[in-house]
Design an enzyme around this catalytic site. Structure first.
Site, mmCIF file in Angstrom:
data_model
loop_
_atom_site.group_PDB
_atom_site.id
_atom_site.type_symbol
_atom_site.label_atom_id
_atom_site.label_comp_id
_atom_site.label_asym_id
_atom_site.label_seq_id
_atom_site.Cartn_x
_atom_site.Cartn_y
_atom_site.Cartn_z
ATOM 1 N N CYS A 133 0.835 -1.201 0.000
ATOM 2 C CA CYS A 133 0.000 0.000 0.000
ATOM 3 C C CYS A 133 0.870 1.252 0.000
ATOM 4 C CB CYS A 133 -0.921 0.000 1.219
ATOM 5 S SG CYS A 133 -1.978 1.453 1.343
ATOM 6 N N CYS A 136 -0.366 4.075 2.236
ATOM 7 C CA CYS A 136 -0.146 3.797 3.659
ATOM 8 C C CYS A 136 1.306 4.045 4.059
ATOM 9 C CB CYS A 136 -0.496 2.341 3.980
ATOM 10 S SG CYS A 136 -2.166 1.823 3.546
ATOM 11 N N ASP A 137 2.256 3.610 3.227
ATOM 12 C CA ASP A 137 3.651 3.547 3.644
ATOM 13 C C ASP A 137 4.616 4.387 2.820
ATOM 14 O OD1 ASP A 137 2.883 1.658 5.576
ATOM 15 O OD2 ASP A 137 3.066 0.018 4.148
#
Length: 322
Positions: A133, A136-137
């Site tokens: 993701c 997300c990261d």
């Protein structure tokens, strides 16, 4: 018998439980015996979930959601659903331990599973340089050199997004032709930070505690090479966890559960879907949580329309052992 049973313990499931419990529906939530908490249990820092300006660890976020659901009276069982009977007014949920729970309504929120490369070190380094993701990261890879595996739209989206942070992004694809749409290809190809490595397959992931590089195999001539990267984003698709409802609920062309418009109503009355299991596009914790809200409200409205004598049968909450 229950008024509502929620299957799944990710953001969608827990949010549905919070709303259902506050509506005095006394929900039972079935969390997996192994993968409870959903995909966020595999994520380190979560910086894009509202309400946490300093960020929060994925597992910590899920614990807070669980505590909030339990605070309002949600009962949680840690076991795996092995079969469902969804037709008829009373739904049946069979668990791995043999217990059979009955309910007037079901909220199905089992999420999706990212496809993996199937490499030995993939799981070990998950969260330590390996991610599924970018949103997300991605921020953890500022001024780093990283790689994205895949050739579809999701891979192009991930690579383009990651150039906001990384100095260099390699796109590794196993063939000579990308599968992505023309507009997505053109956008990625025009980005000076992105370099494409065609006819390459990731065969190894290197690093003791953090990702330090990958080993590649040429899919045409079999030659091997290495690539020094600090992160590896795997974007080869995901599969909604719908195996329990195959042959029962209508699915979309994407394999997700079909719902009525923006609602959570599935093809069977009294069965509602929430989260990634119906979302082939966004797959974010916050959108899953919103979807869980919709499912709980839809279930509440469905139950309110049932005859009083039917609702009265849902006071007994003891499972039947088989």
């Amino acid at each position: 018998m229950r008024k509502v049973i929620i299957i799944g313990s990710g953001p969608a499931g827990y949010t549905a439980a919070i709303y259902a419990a506050r509506a005095d529906l006394k929900p039972l939530l079935i969390a997996s015996s192994v993968e409870f908490g959903g995909e966020l249990m595999k994520t380190t820092e979560v910086e894009n979930y509202p309400g946490f300006p300093e960020g929060i660890l994925g597992p910590d976020l899920m614990v807070k959601m669980q505590e909030q659901a339990e605070r309002f009276g949600t009962e949680i069982v840690y076991d795996d659903v092995v079969s469902l009977e969804l037709s008829g007014a009373v739904k049946k949920v069979t668990l791995g331990n043999g217990d059979v729970h009955e309910a007037l309504s079901i909220i199905y929120a089992t999420g999706s599973a990212y496809r993996k490369l199937g490499l030995e070190d993939e799981t070990r380094l998950s969260g330590y340089g390996i991610s599924w993701c970018a949103t997300c990261d991605g921020a953890f890879f500022r001024q780093k050199t990283i790689a994205v595996v895949g050739g579809g739209d999701s891979a192009m989206e991930e690579a383009s997004f990651l150039t906001k942070f990384a100095d260099k992004v390699y796109v590794i694809h196993r063939s000579a032709q990308l599968r992505a749409s023309k507009v997505m290809q053109e956008r990625a190809l025009a980005n000076p930070k992105i370099e494409f490595l065609y006819n390459k397959r990731v065969e190894h992931i290197y690093g003791a505690e953090l990702v330090q590089g990958v080993g590649l195999v040429d899919t045409v001539d079999g030659s091997e090479s290495t690539l020094d990267v600090s992160g590896l984003f795997i974007a080869i698709g995901s599969d909604p966890r719908t195996h329990l409802v195959h042959g029962q609920l209508e699915l979309t062309e994407h394999g997700t559960i079909a719902v009525d418009g923006r609602s959570s109503r599935t093809s069977i009355p009294g069965v509602f879907a929430a989260g990634d299991v119906l979302d082939p596009t966004y797959r974010q914790a916050v959108t899953a949580a919103g979807s869980g809200t919709v499912a709980a409200l839809d279930a509440e409205h469905y139950l309110a329309a049932l005859p009083a004598e039917v609702l009265a049968q849902a006071d007994e909450a003891v499972p039947v052992s088989v």
